[in-house]
Design a protein around this motif. Structure first.
Motif, PDB file in Angstrom:
ATOM      1  N   ALA A  53      57.851  25.335  30.470  1.00 53.23           N
ATOM      2  CA  ALA A  53      58.255  25.759  31.809  1.00 53.23           C
ATOM      3  C   ALA A  53      58.177  27.272  31.941  1.00 53.23           C
ATOM      4  N   MET A  54      58.571  27.965  30.889  1.00 54.51           N
ATOM      5  CA  MET A  54      58.489  29.424  30.915  1.00 54.51           C
ATOM      6  C   MET A  54      57.035  29.880  31.009  1.00 54.51           C
ATOM      7  N   ALA A  55      56.171  29.252  30.211  1.00 51.81           N
ATOM      8  CA  ALA A  55      54.750  29.612  30.238  1.00 51.81           C
ATOM      9  C   ALA A  55      54.107  29.221  31.566  1.00 51.81           C
ATOM     10  N   GLU A  56      54.435  28.012  32.051  1.00 50.79           N
ATOM     11  CA  GLU A  56      53.826  27.517  33.291  1.00 50.79           C
ATOM     12  C   GLU A  56      54.211  28.385  34.482  1.00 50.79           C
ATOM     13  N   ASN A  57      55.492  28.679  34.611  1.00 47.58           N
ATOM     14  CA  ASN A  57      55.925  29.460  35.763  1.00 47.58           C
ATOM     15  C   ASN A  57      55.461  30.906  35.680  1.00 47.58           C
ATOM     16  N   ALA A  58      55.411  31.449  34.473  1.00 49.74           N
ATOM     17  CA  ALA A  58      54.868  32.796  34.318  1.00 49.74           C
ATOM     18  C   ALA A  58      53.424  32.825  34.803  1.00 49.74           C
ATOM     19  N   LEU A  59      52.638  31.840  34.375  1.00 49.64           N
ATOM     20  CA  LEU A  59      51.242  31.774  34.797  1.00 49.64           C
ATOM     21  C   LEU A  59      51.123  31.468  36.281  1.00 49.64           C
ATOM     22  N   ALA A  60      52.010  30.597  36.799  1.00 53.47           N
ATOM     23  CA  ALA A  60      51.944  30.206  38.215  1.00 53.47           C
ATOM     24  C   ALA A  60      52.149  31.407  39.128  1.00 53.47           C
ATOM     25  N   PHE A  61      53.207  32.175  38.893  1.00 54.06           N
ATOM     26  CA  PHE A  61      53.478  33.331  39.747  1.00 54.06           C
ATOM     27  C   PHE A  61      52.423  34.420  39.550  1.00 54.06           C
ATOM     28  N   TYR A  62      52.005  34.609  38.295  1.00 52.68           N
ATOM     29  CA  TYR A  62      50.973  35.615  38.020  1.00 52.68           C
ATOM     30  C   TYR A  62      49.674  35.254  38.739  1.00 52.68           C
ATOM     31  N   ALA A  63      49.219  34.005  38.542  1.00 55.29           N
ATOM     32  CA  ALA A  63      47.959  33.581  39.151  1.00 55.29           C
ATOM     33  C   ALA A  63      48.060  33.552  40.670  1.00 55.29           C
ATOM     34  N   TYR A  64      49.183  33.092  41.180  1.00 56.51           N
ATOM     35  CA  TYR A  64      49.370  32.991  42.637  1.00 56.51           C
ATOM     36  C   TYR A  64      49.203  34.359  43.298  1.00 56.51           C
ATOM     37  N   ASN A  65      49.838  35.360  42.754  1.00 57.91           N
ATOM     38  CA  ASN A  65      49.755  36.705  43.346  1.00 57.91           C
ATOM     39  C   ASN A  65      48.394  37.354  43.108  1.00 57.91           C
ATOM     40  N   ARG A  66      47.791  37.113  41.935  1.00 59.16           N
ATOM     41  CA  ARG A  66      46.467  37.681  41.683  1.00 59.16           C
ATOM     42  C   ARG A  66      45.393  37.014  42.553  1.00 59.16           C
ATOM     43  N   ILE A  67      45.517  35.709  42.770  1.00 62.66           N
ATOM     44  CA  ILE A  67      44.557  35.003  43.625  1.00 62.66           C
ATOM     45  C   ILE A  67      44.679  35.481  45.067  1.00 62.66           C
ATOM     46  N   GLN A  68      45.902  35.758  45.503  1.00 65.89           N
ATOM     47  CA  GLN A  68      46.078  36.309  46.849  1.00 65.89           C
ATOM     48  C   GLN A  68      45.357  37.653  46.982  1.00 65.89           C
ATOM     49  N   THR A  69      45.464  38.475  45.942  1.00 63.54           N
ATOM     50  CA  THR A  69      44.771  39.767  45.957  1.00 63.54           C
ATOM     51  C   THR A  69      43.267  39.568  46.082  1.00 63.54           C
ATOM     52  N   ALA A  70      42.737  38.594  45.346  1.00 64.79           N
ATOM     53  CA  ALA A  70      41.298  38.308  45.406  1.00 64.79           C
ATOM     54  C   ALA A  70      40.895  37.815  46.797  1.00 64.79           C
ATOM     55  N   ILE A  71      41.719  36.975  47.390  1.00 66.05           N
ATOM     56  CA  ILE A  71      41.424  36.461  48.729  1.00 66.05           C
ATOM     57  C   ILE A  71      41.429  37.591  49.751  1.00 66.05           C
ATOM     58  N   ARG A  72      42.358  38.531  49.609  1.00 62.83           N
ATOM     59  CA  ARG A  72      42.403  39.681  50.526  1.00 62.83           C
ATOM     60  C   ARG A  72      41.110  40.492  50.443  1.00 62.83           C
ATOM     61  N   LYS A  73      40.611  40.657  49.229  1.00 63.47           N
ATOM     62  CA  LYS A  73      39.379  41.434  49.064  1.00 63.47           C
ATOM     63  C   LYS A  73      38.191  40.694  49.671  1.00 63.47           C
ATOM     64  N   ILE A  74      38.130  39.383  49.415  1.00 65.21           N
ATOM     65  CA  ILE A  74      37.017  38.587  49.939  1.00 65.21           C
ATOM     66  C   ILE A  74      37.048  38.537  51.459  1.00 65.21           C
ATOM     67  N   ALA A  75      38.250  38.359  52.023  1.00 70.40           N
ATOM     68  CA  ALA A  75      38.385  38.245  53.478  1.00 70.40           C
ATOM     69  C   ALA A  75      38.562  39.594  54.158  1.00 70.40           C
ATOM     70  N   ASP A  76      38.570  40.673  53.363  1.00 69.93           N
ATOM     71  CA  ASP A  76      38.768  42.024  53.889  1.00 69.93           C
ATOM     72  C   ASP A  76      40.056  42.111  54.712  1.00 69.93           C
ATOM     73  N   THR A  77      41.134  41.590  54.130  1.00 65.86           N
ATOM     74  CA  THR A  77      42.450  41.579  54.779  1.00 65.86           C
ATOM     75  C   THR A  77      43.289  42.736  54.254  1.00 65.86           C
ATOM     76  N   PRO A  78      43.901  43.548  55.138  1.00 66.81           N
ATOM     77  CA  PRO A  78      44.756  44.658  54.691  1.00 66.81           C
ATOM     78  C   PRO A  78      45.930  44.157  53.855  1.00 66.81           C
ATOM     79  N   ASN A  79      46.374  44.971  52.936  1.00 67.18           N
ATOM     80  CA  ASN A  79      47.474  44.577  52.057  1.00 67.18           C
ATOM     81  C   ASN A  79      48.762  44.292  52.805  1.00 67.18           C
ATOM     82  N   GLU A  80      48.986  45.003  53.924  1.00 68.23           N
ATOM     83  CA  GLU A  80      50.235  44.818  54.654  1.00 68.23           C
ATOM     84  C   GLU A  80      50.216  43.606  55.579  1.00 68.23           C
ATOM     85  N   ALA A  81      49.036  43.001  55.785  1.00 62.61           N
ATOM     86  CA  ALA A  81      48.912  41.833  56.666  1.00 62.61           C
ATOM     87  C   ALA A  81      49.216  40.554  55.891  1.00 62.61           C
TER      88      ALA A  81
END
Length: 341
Positions: free
Chosen positions: A88-116
């Motif tokens: 659970a510790m490993a899964e949730n660490a990876l889940a939150f890490y990946a979730y936020n990093r994937i959002q960053t990647a989506i922002r770059k691909i969609a050219d979405t501002p960080n504050e939006a």
């Protein structure tokens, strides 16, 4: 409704929380997973036993609770905890890490501002992809957990009292050693396909439901601020109090289980086939039950309701456990932000 928040003028604009780093995501996510697992594990033990045992072993949730207490006491509800706690510790660490990093990647691909804000479909996709990655971490852990939770209950109700307590495994290490000796590395990943399906669907809805409830709560709060004549500003998750985080986290947990539970039943059946049928010959034990054959087996035990056996206690534990996880992660992130300020 989402546009109501985004169209608010930037008067008295809310100071954005410093972005959580990858290391912080890993640390806070692991602590959140540990907290949630302690809360949910006794319920999870009952769930897995109800999912995989014959109907004559337990008549229902109350009977499973009663027999577990009578045969094993308090420790019975935490049997096999070590492996899933680490998982659970490993899964949730990876889940939150990946979730936020994937959002960053989506922002770059969609050219979405960080504050939006990202759209809800984008957040669901971020959660689903993070769940896919988590599946490869959690699958071996759940395999060990399920075997330890189930192997000693098949003799419950047997005239021979010693049958109920006769076990093959002494702990997680003995399970892993047995799997490697009899099935090799492949044995560690038995049930990986339904686990990937469950985590992709479930974690997508988990994060998606959490974000949706948070946004709705912020919209309601924004209306109250406007009605009270307060200065308009864009609200963020930091403006939600403990009650809001508890509600959003609890709803996320319930949504996860409602959307992925039948897949979880199939996964548990596949992973516990050998301990539920200990008299099977060695070749049969090593064979991996197919998904379709497992679906037919579950269906033969009671039709569609068989895929939801144990759901009640799962939903009961889902709300407090997931509320505890999101509360831990959110408030650790807030504390970190305050210290940096």
């Amino acid at each position: 409704m989402e546009g109501e928040i985004q169209s608010i003028p930037d008067i008295a604009k809310h100071d954005a929380r410093p972005k959580v780093s990858g290391i912080e995501d890993l640390i806070y996510g692991s602590l959140a997973g540990m907290m949630g697992k302690f809360v949910e594990y006794p319920f999870d033990t009952v769930k897995v036993r109800l999912q995989t045992s014959e109907s004559q072993v337990f008549s229902g949730t109350i009977d499973c609770l009663k027999q577990t207490w009578q045969n094993e006491g308090f420790r019975g509800f935490y049997r096999g905890l070590t492996s899933p706690l680490v998982g659970a510790m490993a899964e949730n660490a990876l889940a939150f890490y990946a979730y936020n990093r994937i959002q960053t990647a989506i922002r770059k691909i969609a050219d979405t501002p960080n504050e939006a804000d990202l759209s809800l479909p984008q957040l669901f996709a971020s959660g689903g992809l993070s769940g896919t990655l988590c599946a490869f971490v959690i699958s071996p852990v759940e395999l060990v957990k399920c075997k330890l939770q189930v192997e000693n209950v098949q003799g419950y109700g047997s005239p021979n009292a010693s049958t109920a307590t006769k076990v093959r495994f002494t702990g997680p290490i003995s399970v892993v050693a047995h799997l490697l000796r009899t099935q090799g590395i492949a044995g560690i990943y038995k049930g990986i396909t339904p686990t990937v399906a469950r985590e992709t669907v479930g974690v997508g809805f988990w994060f998606g439901a959490y974000e949706l409830v948070c946004r709705r709560l912020l919209q309601l709060k924004q209306r109250r601020v406007a009605q009270d004549g307060g200065q308009p500003r864009k609200l963020a998750k930091d403006d939600l109090g403990p009650a809001g985080i508890v509600l959003a986290g609890g709803c996320a947990g319930i949504t996860y289980n409602l959307t992925s539970y039948p897949i979880d039943v199939v996964k548990s059946f596949i992973q516990t086939a050998d301990v539920r049928q200990p008299s099977a010959n060695a070749q049969a034990v090593q064979e991996r039950p197919g998904i379709l054959s497992t679906v037919r087996t579950v269906y033969s035990r009671g039709g569609i309701p068989a895929f939801y056996r144990g759901l009640g206690i799962t939903l009961i534990r889902a709300f407090p456990a997931n509320a505890a996880m999101f509360m831990t992660y959110e408030y650790l992130s807030r504390l970190s932000a305050e210290l940096r300020k």
